[in-house]
Structure formats: C-alpha cells, structure tokens
Design an enzyme around this catalytic site. Sequence first.
Site, short mmCIF file in Angstrom:
data_model
loop_
_atom_site.label_atom_id
_atom_site.label_comp_id
_atom_site.label_asym_id
_atom_site.label_seq_id
_atom_site.Cartn_x
_atom_site.Cartn_y
_atom_site.Cartn_z
N GLY C 153 -16.76 54.49 -3.71
CA GLY C 153 -15.45 55.07 -3.49
C GLY C 153 -15.53 56.58 -3.39
O GLY C 153 -16.51 57.20 -3.81
N CYS C 154 -14.48 57.19 -2.84
CA CYS C 154 -14.48 58.64 -2.62
C CYS C 154 -14.46 59.40 -3.95
O CYS C 154 -15.28 60.30 -4.17
CB CYS C 154 -13.30 59.03 -1.74
SG CYS C 154 -11.71 58.38 -2.27
N PHE C 155 -13.56 59.03 -4.86
CA PHE C 155 -13.52 59.71 -6.16
C PHE C 155 -14.81 59.49 -6.95
O PHE C 155 -15.36 60.45 -7.50
CB PHE C 155 -12.31 59.25 -6.98
CG PHE C 155 -10.98 59.70 -6.44
CD1 PHE C 155 -10.67 61.06 -6.35
CD2 PHE C 155 -10.02 58.79 -6.02
CE1 PHE C 155 -9.45 61.48 -5.87
CE2 PHE C 155 -8.79 59.21 -5.53
CZ PHE C 155 -8.50 60.56 -5.46
#
Lengths: 350, 350, 350, 350
Positions: C153-155
């Site tokens: 995921g991006c985070f």
Amino acid sequence: MSKDKIKAAIVGATGYGGAELIRLLQAHPHVEVSCVLSSSSSGVPLSASFPHLTNLIELELESIEPANIKAKADVVFLATPAGVSAELTPKLLEQGLKVIDLSGDLRLKDGAVYEKWYKRPPASEDVLAQAVYGLSEIYGESVVGRAAISNPGCFPTATLLGLIPAVKADWIDPATIIIDAKTGVSGAGRGTGLGTHYGEINESVKAYKVNAHQHIPEIEQVLGEAAGAEVVVTFTTHLIPMTRGILSTMYASVNEKRSTQEFIDLYRTFYAGRPFVRIRENGVMPATKEVSGSNYCDIGFSADERTGRVTIVSVIDNMVKGAAGQAIQNLNLMMGWDEAEGLRFVPMYP
Amino acid sequence: MSKDKIKAAIVGATGYGGAELIRLLQAHPHVEVSCVLSSSSSGVPLSASFPHLTNLIELELESIEPANIKAKADVVFLATPAGVSAELTPKLLEQGLKVIDLSGDLRLKDGAVYEKWYKRPPASEDVLAQAVYGLSEIYGESVVGRAAISNPGCFPTATLLGLIPAVKADWIDPATIIIDAKTGVSGAGRGTGLGTHYGEINESVKAYKVNAHQHIPEIEQVLGEAAGAEVVVTFTTHLIPMTRGILSTMYASVNEKRSTQEFIDLYRTFYAGRPFVRIRENGVMPATKEVSGSNYCDIGFSADERTGRVTIVSVIDNMVKGAAGQAIQNLNLMMGWDEAEGLRFVPMYP
Amino acid sequence: MSKDKIKAAIVGATGYGGAELIRLLQAHPHVEVSCVLSSSSSGVPLSASFPHLTNLIELELESIEPANIKAKADVVFLATPAGVSAELTPKLLEQGLKVIDLSGDLRLKDGAVYEKWYKRPPASEDVLAQAVYGLSEIYGESVVGRAAISNPGCFPTATLLGLIPAVKADWIDPATIIIDAKTGVSGAGRGTGLGTHYGEINESVKAYKVNAHQHIPEIEQVLGEAAGAEVVVTFTTHLIPMTRGILSTMYASVNEKRSTQEFIDLYRTFYAGRPFVRIRENGVMPATKEVSGSNYCDIGFSADERTGRVTIVSVIDNMVKGAAGQAIQNLNLMMGWDEAEGLRFVPMYP
Amino acid sequence: MSKDKIKAAIVGATGYGGAELIRLLQAHPHVEVSCVLSSSSSGVPLSASFPHLTNLIELELESIEPANIKAKADVVFLATPAGVSAELTPKLLEQGLKVIDLSGDLRLKDGAVYEKWYKRPPASEDVLAQAVYGLSEIYGESVVGRAAISNPGCFPTATLLGLIPAVKADWIDPATIIIDAKTGVSGAGRGTGLGTHYGEINESVKAYKVNAHQHIPEIEQVLGEAAGAEVVVTFTTHLIPMTRGILSTMYASVNEKRSTQEFIDLYRTFYAGRPFVRIRENGVMPATKEVSGSNYCDIGFSADERTGRVTIVSVIDNMVKGAAGQAIQNLNLMMGWDEAEGLRFVPMYP
C-alpha cells in the site's frame, strides 16, 4: 456614529494579520479603526497595499510614533514581527494606551526561554509581568480590565484548546503528548521568499522547524500550568498547500481506559457556555474548511483501545481564532463586552 | 428578537447556494431563516450535511410543500437546479409568498429561447411575466415591491456590469463583443461527478460548453435591451482550479477613440451611489481574491490604441454577488431597505 | 521492436493506478502494454476515458476474461478495488500468468485480520501463501522468480521504509511508534463522491478513518516481522489539498541516545546500493514535490534530546513508489532485470 | 557511455527552466549535461538549490565564463532572464559553441521593437541575423544545422500553433484575432516577490500586463509572416492558481462559413507527421492537465454559425513545449536526430 465607539490603531497594517484585524473590526459595533501604521511605508493609502479595501477604509499609512498613536487611539493592536512589541509595548503603555500584542514577544514568562527559542533578546521582565496570556477560553477572566494582552500563537491556540481539558482532568499522561500540526501558508505572513513561493508550495507538503519551532515553549508553559508540573512535548509543524487553516493532531496515552464519548462529554462540559469551541459528534472529525473565516475552534476525538491512546483533532482558521479574531475576543473581554461581539461570523463554506 | 424580522425559507439548502444564503442571512438585521428545505433529504439536521453550521442553525431539513412553507415563511429563496422553480414558483406565489429564484428558470423572457439553450420546457408565460430580472445596479428600481425576482446568473452578473455602461453610452460596438470568462468550481454546485473531481480539476484549466453555455442568451437579452437592438456575443467559460470567484475578460471595438481614463470616468459616473461596484484606478486590474466572500463587483479597463479595442475585466465572488449576495440585495430592494443591508462584508484576504 | 518485449495486461485501466502503469510502462525498454481491461466499460478506446493518452496508445478496453488475457499477455497488473484480485488472481495463476496485484487483497497473511479491517471475505489461504509482499527494498530477494506479487500500500511503503532500519537495529521502541500521514487526493482513486469533490477538498485538511485505516494491520504485520515480535501502532491519515504525494511523519522513543547524524548513517548503510531511497542531509527534511512523478522515497531525521524521541519524515509519490512504480520495480526484480529499469525518471519540479 | 554523447551546458541552472532542461536531458539518449552555470552562485552543488536532484546529478554550479564553457560543452542552453543572452550569445558563438536561447532576447528581428516592449537595448543585428526562430513545427527545416536558435516564448508557442494553419489557409481574418491566455505560476520563474507569493495567487485569478505583454510583438511577427501582411492582435494574459500549464483561447472571424470538422481536418493535414501536435475530436476541448510534463500541444475547435467566429483552444505545458522540451526538440532538429528523441514522455495524469 463613531462617538460611542472606541478607537483602534493597527500597527503592522500592511501584513496579513493587520488586514484581518481590519476585516473583522469593520463589523464590530463598538470599535472603529482610527489609524493604520507600518514601519515600511507611510503617507500612502492602505488600499494601495490591499486593493480589496478600496472604498472601505480611506486611511493612509502612518509611521509608528507612540505619542501620535495616543492622540488618535484608545487601543493598539500589534501585528508585528518578533522583536517589535518588546520595545514598543512599554512606550504605548506609558501613554496610557491599551495594547493587544499578536506577536510572540510577550508570551513566554521566562526571558531566557524566549532568548533560546527566538534567538533574540527578550522583553523586559516588567513588561512580561504586565502582559496576560489571552487564550480566551482558559484565561478569559484574567483578561478583564487588563491593559496589556499577549495574544496566543496560532499553533498553541489550536493545540492547547485540544489538550487542556484532558490534562486538567488527568485523563492523559502529559509525558506522552505528541503534536502533529498542519498549517496553511498565510501563517508565514506576506513577506516574500522561496518559502512562500507558489511554485515551491503548491502540490507539496513538508515538515519545517522540526523540534525547533518557537511555539514549543509556549505550549509547554501553558500545559505545565494545566498539569501543575513541567511538561515536555514533541511538536512538528507541516506546511500544506492552502492559504488559511490549522489542523492539530494530538496523541497521548490515556491514564485509564476512556471511550471516545467520554472525551466528548468531558470537553462539552469544560467548554459549556463558551461560544467559539464546538465539540464534534462521535465518529466525526472536523475539517479546517468548516471553520474558515470564523472564530471557531472545532474538536474531535478517537479513543483507541488497541493502543491505549487517544487521538484529538482540533481545527481553527489561523488568521481568525489563531490571530485577529482571538485578539478581538480579548478586546471584548478586556472591555467587559460579550466575548462574541463582532465575531459571530458563519464560516465561509465552501 | 425575531418578532420584527421577516422569515425566510430556503429551498435547496443542502447545496452551496443554500449554504451561502444561510451564511449571509445569519448576519442580516431584518431576516431570520425559519425553514430549510431539500428534495433529497428531510428530517435530518442541516448541520449533518454542512458541519460548518454546527451550533449555528438548529433547523431540520423539510420536504418541499408550498402550504407548509407559507405557514413558516414570508419569503422563499429558490437555490435549486434548472426546472424546479418553473414549477414551484407559481404555487408559492399563489400562497402569497414572495419568491427570489436563483436558478435560470425565470430569466429568459422568451420561452422558446429557454427551451433551446436549457433543453427543457420553459416556465409558463404568466410566471415569466411576473418575474423581474434582478441585476440590482441596473434594474434595482423595478425590483421594489415586486413579488417575484429572477436573480441573475453568475457569469451574466460579472459580464453585464462590465459591459452595460459602455453599451448604453454607445462607446463600443456590440457586434464585436467577445467575452472570455473564468470560474472557480463552486459554480458547478455540490453534485458529484468527474467534472468536479479534485484529481481532474486541480492543476488544470479547460474551456467547457464552448458556444453552448446557457448564460449566452441571458447576456444577449440584457445587452440587447441596453443597446436597443439585438446583440449576439461570443462567450466562453473556463474552469480553473479554485473554489470561488469569476473573472470575466471582455473585448470590444470602440466606436471612437477613448482613453482608459475616459472609461474609468464613464463607469464611475454610471455607478455613482451604488455601493457594490468599485472601479479600479488606471493601470490596476482587479483579482478575484480581492472580492472573495463579499458582494463587490470590481472592474478595470485597458483601452488600446494599437488595436482600437478596449479590454474590460470584472470580478465577483460567484457565490455572493453571483448568487446569494445579490439575492439578498434584491430582497433589500424589494422590501424598501438599504440595498447594502446585511451585505457590508469586507472581502476575506488572503 | 516488440518481439523481445514481454506483454503486460492492465486490469483496472480506467482508474488512476492503471493510467500511471501505462505512463511508466511506455518508457520501459522490456515491456509492452498489450491489453487494457475494465469491469465497467469495454469496446471503447482507452483514450476516451483518458484523453491524455490520445495518439499514445490505441488499445480498446476489454472485459476481464482470464483465458483471453492469457492469449495476449505474459504478466497482469491488477489495479482494482478491494475484493477483485482475491477472486481473479487464482484464475490468472492457473493460466500460467504472472500477477502483480496493486490492491490490498493479498497483503495480509492472516485472512481473519483482512476480514476485520476490510469488512469483506479474504482471499483463500492458498493464494495468500503464493503471493510475496513486494516492498522492494526489504523483500526484493524474495520477489525474484515469483509468480504472484502483492504490491504494498501507499502509506505502508512510505512508513515502512522510514521505520524498518531503526526497528531492525533496535534503536527505537516499537511500542511507542506513532505515525501521522498526509496524502494527496489521487490516492482515493477516480471514483466520484463528496470525498473527492473539489469544493470540499480544496483549502481544507481533515483526518479520516482515524484508528480504522486498513493500512494499519499491513504496517503492523511488516514491522512485527522486522521487530521479531508483535507491534501495535497508532496511525492517522490526513487528506490535504494536492493531487499526488504522501508524507509520513513518524515518532518513536529511542532506546538509547542517538544523534540525527547517527540515524542518517544507519539508514545510508542500510539502503546502500538501493537506487530509490535517498537519505537527506542533517537539517534537511524532504518535501513531496521533490519526488513527484518519480520512484524515489526520500527520508529525513530529527533526533531530539529534550524528549528522547526521533522524528522521521519520509515522502513518496503515491502513484509511483506508492503504486505503479513499485509494481514495475517488482516486475523488474521478478524477471531478474535491473530493479531501476524504466524507472529512472527525474522528479518533476516544480 | 558518454563518449558518443554530446555535452550540454546549462546557463541559469538554478531557475525552473534550467531544472526542467536537466530533467528532460537526463532521459535523452544522445546528450549529457556536462556543466551547470549560474550568475548568482558558484562552487555549491546544484542539488543544494534543487534537492529533487539529490543523487541524480553531482555537478557543482559554475560561474559563467565562455572559454570555460567551451572546454566542457558542445552546446549551450541559455535559460536566463532578458538581457543576458543578447550579450552572451556572440561570445559563445565565437567559441564555436552551439547556442539555444530560451529567453526573449533573440526572438524579435527588429531591435527597435524589442526595445519598445522589453524596455532595454536589443541584441546586435548580427546576432539577431544568425538566430533562427525555433517554433519546431513551423520552422523546423530552418533549424537544421544552425548554430544559434531562439526558442519561442511559452504563450507564442501555444498561440501560434493554434492560429498559423487557419491564417495560412486564409480561413480567418487576422484583423479580428483576439487571444485570451491563462498560465500557471511557474512561467514567472523562481524569483521571489508578491507576484508569486502563495497567499496572493492561490484561490485567485487576475489579468496582468494587459495590452503590454512582451509576447505580443513575437506573436505578431510570426503571424505576419504566415499572413504575408502585418498583423495586429489583442492579447491578454491571466495568472491562475496552478503551477504548470498554458491554455490559449483564440477568437477570430471566419472568412467564409466553415464547420468545426473542417477546421479539425485542416489542422490534421497541416500537422500530419508532427509527433507533438494532437488535434482533438469534434466536441472535445483539451485541458492543460492532459499535456502535463509532456511536449504535446493539444488543440480543439468550435466554429459558431451564430457569430461567424471560430474559437480555438490550445494547451501546452509551459515548462516543456513552452520552454525546455521545445529547446530539446530544436536541438534534435539542429543535430539531424529524430525530433522526438528523448521527448516521448506520456503526460502525467492526474
């Protein structure tokens, strides 16, 4: 019409803080802006600096001269950079003027702390002793009838209103407080530099003055008072691509298990009767746009069993509750008026 | 307090236009918002749709029922999509209510023209005959005492205020008028779609509805009246990445050589005594931010000898002078109050 | 030219993740986009959805049919909403296709945890066992030669790259980790709703999914592996008014006193030879704009003696290192190519 | 690797134009940036000015010395303010260097016209005679093999590509041309001042240099050449709140009735084989985001029977096709390479 109004002088009228004071005071029933002053320009109409004031205020900028101010005003707002009011305030008080200082010069009671964080000489102890810290919802009673008020910083306002009730109730452990703040660009003022250049700011976010921001000792001083013991916090500021608004996200460990609703109830009780703090419903977090242009501070909560921490989010318009609005709220308190006088603006949305 | 206030109902209260009416009316000394209505939701507090109104307005949304409105209100603001007020206005008028319609339904006197540009059936001739076009600075006198007002469109307001004095003075050739308008996104309303998606709008500009915008016939109708002859204009709208504001850049050939200063003087004379039009100095063009949150329309000029054309630039806040503010200005005129009542907001800057 | 290139299919090509994969793959020397698929539209040119691809890619959208994909592609990128790849991946693997999944479906090894945070049934254990978690700088070796990769995921990408070296070195106490993340709007995808409406997002910041974001268990799973023990973190996401970029501010108590420079040195050693992590100089914090459009993750540090905490700031472009770029980096590793192949973009500044 | 590459020096490397040249040239197969120069700083790493270049370019800034440049480079890009290249170009040419000038100094063939609009002395006639105007799609053939190229301005590029085919075909009346242009802030460069201050620009739009912009004579010179007669145009620039992008809306009366589709066909034929001009379908207007980060110029049309005018809309990324990208396209042409070499970037969306 102006005969029953008090007269206000604004020093630093060519900056954003000065412009916001003028915007808000134009709507105030008991105050008239009688002179506008600037260290950089005089003899030119204020509307040359701020065309949005065309036809609205016909005053010319004047240079800063205490005796001259005394001739024209009852109260002086100082919307000036660090260092100015330390020198100017005693001279204005000598003239019998009331002073509301929006800079950081008079906020820290300990001159040595000021010198450490601001990297410049502090105001005299005498002046510091006279100035009361005007976080209206907390120290409003101390403001009544005072001659000198030190208006809180923008970050401390959002942060302290979000933390004090929990600290006073001993619900959170002050040693665990971490504050992550986000601000729009107007807080940096109208001065020019790469730090406010549109090309650098737009479509970007960055942290700045990490562990070195001058609002850290201000937050610690007030939280320490609330806790009855020294408090040290981690505090980080971030610059985000918007003009107005501060959001402060605060983290702390709870002393014993509390639900989100318990926090909401605690804060609602604490701020009962104070018109400018709004506590959000369970499950709803505030956005800065929801207070834009207004004097509100909105606060939301999320208590997390998994981590034993509570997350508190508070938002303000940095130009209003974080500067000019709270300054006027303090004037209202100082003068014995309703604290909301002239400040009942509905937030501008969208 | 409310006994000497008139009561206002707002239909379409969950949209941006509705929210702006509420913001402005909260500051109006003679009006109280007594009910808020919506076709999409009822029985829920308005603040659930608009958290910025928390603690400020306690009303619940109601469904739209003319008799019920009559029981609660004296005047109705319609901040509704095209098609609604054509049907609703006659029913409200029958109930003896005053109506101020912010939609486009009642603006075009010729139903066939409406049908061509709006692609839907027009209001009845009877209703169209009753509604007066409330471009306040031009038709303010006709508004006094009327029961139905059709509030002008946002683009026509900025554009017509910028063109009418020159057209009436016969200084420019109407056949040469080209209008290039730029708008913020709030003009598209709160409805969702790719056209208002942040990822599509931010960091971009585009033209839309080129030569097909429904405000074209509105502009032509009013300019035709000013010119005393049919006028056909080229008009293009552009969506730019900001929330509020319209800037209209207008081009026309001059009938005989005129200086920029002559234009300025002509307009200052024309708008003398009208509080909400501000003519800029020679060499200064207005920016939309300089009218943000206010009811002002600011206008600047550049006459160009090289081309024989004049460039006129006017700016408004599309939510205020382009919608809710002018609607209240019309209410003021309708009721015989000062046209600026409740609208003396200083623009919010920055 | 295409005979020595592998063929890539992109499922979810009408979303932002799909568009970014196409942008990056067009510059890749060893890959050709051979088909684009969408559940919502088929039979229309991709450039009708994305006009910026006009003349650049002539493919039509196809419906999702594993056998058909097999006929046209060697590797499949899944840029799809939660729930799709859990079902689709086994079918694609059965066809002998390689799969790189950009969704969250295959990231959590424990299906029950997935179900708790994603509120939907998890992928089968069999599929979860096959998929390797492709945080390239940490698990790059495990990716080589694999058939199924779960792209982080991006985070988590920004956060884990910022925390893992300190956790592995046992310099910080995992129990004290607090993560405050800020993201641009593109992370929410191209779907429409009030949450991505320009009028709601612009000039505003808010926290969302507080203590409830589905990236929390992903971060905890990987940090737990690094720490060799269960880790529980506080994690908050904020939506800020920009299109691209994630900044993650991470706080933790240090186990023993360490200077900022020691952290810098630790991380430089840890990431030596990895082209896409850049450690900033002492005193310099990264801004998201400085990685915009590129596959970089930039990290800065501030160790604070006063509080005994370190503040770590990392930035990525959420569409590149946080999605499409890392997916291609994983493809490179999977195929045994240089991990930077096709990804040597200089950030776009300003 | 660098032995078969030519070496490029960039003068003005601390500005946005310089940074963009570096970004694009890093991806060019036949060029290597060998030295970076600045009048304001020397001896410091370029990445101190531009942290996004960390690890990507290790060069230090050098002061501007023609003989020194000759020792290190084959071609020089001048990304400098007005006035610099008028003096520097002859010295560089003397050294046998090839020069591509991105400033306005060498664009106007008539020194008197330069002096009138730029308010400073023009380059010598000799230098002006040597420099060819590099609007690639129009004058590409003249660029081949030349030593000095004057790269077009950003507004003229978007505008001229949008007008020249119609003017050359005699479809529109040049005397009626009105150009309304909108630009992002990066066009103003990295210099600081109130004109690029975030607080002034964000959430605002304004017209500037109305009827006085120095790109007016450049547009008129080139259109005059296309028309075979003197052309005078009305041209207005607007600053809008975004970083990159120019949109030019052009209006003209048609000489005889033409449909939108006829315009599309005319332009498609005119630009056949030119990779960087894309003509949009009937009914579709381009947005600046659709060319962001790329060298494309996208053009759309709307012919209007009602008014007898055509509206032409063209968009570019001002930093790429409007500056650095077209400069490299000109280098490609000058060197006899494919004009698209190193420029095949897909636009970055969103």
